[in-house]
Design a protein around this motif. Structure first.
Motif, PDB file in Angstrom:
ATOM      1  N   GLY A  78       1.360  21.958  24.364  1.00 17.45           N
ATOM      2  CA  GLY A  78       0.602  20.750  24.084  1.00 17.45           C
ATOM      3  C   GLY A  78       1.440  19.512  24.343  1.00 17.45           C
ATOM      4  O   GLY A  78       2.590  19.435  23.890  1.00 17.45           O
ATOM      5  N   VAL A  79       0.886  18.560  25.079  1.00 15.97           N
ATOM      6  CA  VAL A  79       1.525  17.275  25.322  1.00 15.97           C
ATOM      7  C   VAL A  79       0.488  16.190  25.048  1.00 15.97           C
ATOM      8  O   VAL A  79      -0.616  16.232  25.583  1.00 15.97           O
ATOM      9  N   ARG A  80       0.838  15.240  24.223  1.00 13.91           N
ATOM     10  CA  ARG A  80      -0.071  14.130  23.917  1.00 13.91           C
ATOM     11  C   ARG A  80      -0.071  13.140  25.078  1.00 13.91           C
ATOM     12  O   ARG A  80       0.996  12.739  25.562  1.00 13.91           O
ATOM     13  N   ALA A  81      -1.242  12.744  25.542  1.00  8.17           N
ATOM     14  CA  ALA A  81      -1.374  11.835  26.673  1.00  8.17           C
ATOM     15  C   ALA A  81      -2.056  10.545  26.230  1.00  8.17           C
ATOM     16  O   ALA A  81      -3.152  10.574  25.675  1.00  8.17           O
ATOM     17  N   LEU A  82      -1.407   9.400  26.488  1.00 10.55           N
ATOM     18  CA  LEU A  82      -1.950   8.104  26.121  1.00 10.55           C
ATOM     19  C   LEU A  82      -1.920   7.190  27.339  1.00 10.55           C
ATOM     20  O   LEU A  82      -0.914   7.120  28.038  1.00 10.55           O
ATOM     21  N   GLN A  83      -3.000   6.477  27.572  1.00 12.38           N
ATOM     22  CA  GLN A  83      -3.036   5.559  28.702  1.00 12.38           C
ATOM     23  C   GLN A  83      -2.473   4.207  28.284  1.00 12.38           C
ATOM     24  O   GLN A  83      -2.879   3.632  27.279  1.00 12.38           O
ATOM     25  N   GLY A  84      -1.529   3.701  29.058  1.00 12.24           N
ATOM     26  CA  GLY A  84      -0.926   2.408  28.762  1.00 12.24           C
ATOM     27  C   GLY A  84       0.339   2.202  29.544  1.00 12.24           C
ATOM     28  O   GLY A  84       0.815   3.101  30.244  1.00 12.24           O
ATOM     29  N   ASP A  85       0.894   1.007  29.445  1.00  9.88           N
ATOM     30  CA  ASP A  85       2.143   0.662  30.116  1.00  9.88           C
ATOM     31  C   ASP A  85       3.311   0.777  29.139  1.00  9.88           C
ATOM     32  O   ASP A  85       3.117   0.845  27.929  1.00  9.88           O
ATOM     33  N   ALA A  86       4.530   0.740  29.703  1.00  8.53           N
ATOM     34  CA  ALA A  86       5.719   0.833  28.856  1.00  8.53           C
ATOM     35  C   ALA A  86       5.760  -0.299  27.830  1.00  8.53           C
ATOM     36  O   ALA A  86       6.167  -0.094  26.680  1.00  8.53           O
ATOM     37  N   ALA A  87       5.327  -1.487  28.233  1.00 11.91           N
ATOM     38  CA  ALA A  87       5.353  -2.620  27.311  1.00 11.91           C
ATOM     39  C   ALA A  87       4.356  -2.466  26.166  1.00 11.91           C
ATOM     40  O   ALA A  87       4.424  -3.203  25.172  1.00 11.91           O
ATOM     41  N   ASP A  88       3.423  -1.502  26.291  1.00 11.46           N
ATOM     42  CA  ASP A  88       2.404  -1.274  25.261  1.00 11.46           C
ATOM     43  C   ASP A  88       2.853  -0.279  24.197  1.00 11.46           C
ATOM     44  O   ASP A  88       2.076   0.025  23.275  1.00 11.46           O
ATOM     45  N   LEU A  89       4.051   0.251  24.311  1.00 11.49           N
ATOM     46  CA  LEU A  89       4.474   1.316  23.389  1.00 11.49           C
ATOM     47  C   LEU A  89       4.344   0.901  21.932  1.00 11.49           C
ATOM     48  O   LEU A  89       3.953   1.706  21.082  1.00 11.49           O
ATOM     49  N   GLY A  90       4.666  -0.355  21.639  1.00  5.46           N
ATOM     50  CA  GLY A  90       4.593  -0.822  20.260  1.00  5.46           C
ATOM     51  C   GLY A  90       3.184  -0.812  19.702  1.00  5.46           C
ATOM     52  O   GLY A  90       2.989  -0.693  18.484  1.00  5.46           O
ATOM     53  N   ASP A  91       2.193  -0.961  20.569  1.00  6.40           N
ATOM     54  CA  ASP A  91       0.798  -0.928  20.138  1.00  6.40           C
ATOM     55  C   ASP A  91       0.249   0.488  20.062  1.00  6.40           C
ATOM     56  O   ASP A  91      -0.694   0.758  19.314  1.00  6.40           O
ATOM     57  N   LEU A  92       0.825   1.392  20.832  1.00  2.82           N
ATOM     58  CA  LEU A  92       0.301   2.756  20.923  1.00  2.82           C
ATOM     59  C   LEU A  92       0.983   3.738  19.972  1.00  2.82           C
ATOM     60  O   LEU A  92       0.380   4.743  19.582  1.00  2.82           O
ATOM     61  N   LEU A  93       2.223   3.451  19.615  1.00  3.70           N
ATOM     62  CA  LEU A  93       3.019   4.398  18.832  1.00  3.70           C
ATOM     63  C   LEU A  93       3.606   3.722  17.599  1.00  3.70           C
ATOM     64  O   LEU A  93       3.792   2.498  17.569  1.00  3.70           O
ATOM     65  N   ASP A  94       3.916   4.528  16.601  1.00  2.00           N
ATOM     66  CA  ASP A  94       4.503   4.001  15.374  1.00  2.00           C
ATOM     67  C   ASP A  94       5.929   3.532  15.605  1.00  2.00           C
ATOM     68  O   ASP A  94       6.667   4.082  16.438  1.00  2.00           O
TER      69      ASP A  94
END
Length: 245
Positions: A78-94
């Protein structure tokens, strides 16, 4: 055994194995939390999941993420897949949620490298590491010259972004010094720099593929060249590990 991808990625995998072992020893956890920013179809993410780590891939391409999910399913992980850019990491991840972030072939293309690396620093736990892999302008000059594009080769060496012209598909390239400066500016302590694909992109395939022991010998050569004070700086890519304090 063919030289692709094993020979081309051997140096990076050796560095990743070392940092994963160090982090596991420091945390007491064999399974680490890993984020692959711009991880595409999972060339690194899926093998890391196979090793027992929890892996999240953040990538702007839905097609790449779909291919990632197919690859992970084929391998039974299992691998979690999220759509976004590197600069969006703060919005997508804790915040403080990752032990390791891969940032491979990303800084060449992002709009703002400082913002991307700042976002990475935000999701890393204290003591966590970032693995940066980026294109090297010196290698690009060599390859343009070997292709007979001498003006473009000269342009790479004089352009601050290491770009050879309007048709260049890579917006910017980095020397070891510019990568170190970027990481230091975003709060990382900078580790050793490795050259990746010093010879792998120059040696004809016929000398490697199908020749018994040739791929293994080329891997050994690549590993030796990766830290050579001269050869490292002509590699196709440069690999740097940074640590968050």
């Amino acid at each position: 055994m063919t030289r692709t991808p094993a020979v081309r990625t051997a140096v990076v995998w050796a560095a990743l194995r070392a940092v994963l072992a160090e982090r596991a020893a420091a945390t007491g956890r064999d399974g680490l939390d890993i984020v692959d920013a711009g991880g595409g179809t999972g060339g690194f993410a899926v093998p890391l999941a196979e090793l027992g780590h929890t892996v999240t891939v953040v990538d702007p391409s839905p097609d790449s993420l779909a291919a990632l999910e197919r690859r992970a399913k084929e391998k039974g992980v299992g691998v979690r897949a999220l759509q976004g850019d590197a600069a969006d990491l703060g919005d997508l991840l804790d915040h403080d949620s990752a032990d390791l972030v891969l940032c491979h072939s990303v800084l060449e293309y992002v709009e703002d490298p400082i913002s991307a690396l700042t976002a990475v620093a935000g999701v890393l736990r204290a003591g966590g590491a970032i693995s940066v892999l980026a294109a090297n302008p010196v290698s690009s000059a060599i390859h343009r010259a070997l292709a007979g594009q001498f003006d473009e080769a000269r342009a790479v060496l004089s352009d601050p972004k290491g770009n050879w012209g309007d048709r260049d598909p890579t917006p910017r390239r980095y020397t070891a010094e510019t990568l170190a400066q970027l990481l230091a500016a975003t709060g990382f302590s900078v580790g050793e720099v490795h050259g990746v694909r010093v010879f792998a992109d120059l040696v004809p395939s016929r000398l490697v593929d199908g020749e018994p022991g040739a791929a293994e010998a080329l891997v050994a050569l690549e590993q030796a060249a990766a830290v050579h004070p001269v050869l490292r700086d002509i590699a196709t890519q440069l690999h740097v590990l940074g640590h968050r304090g």
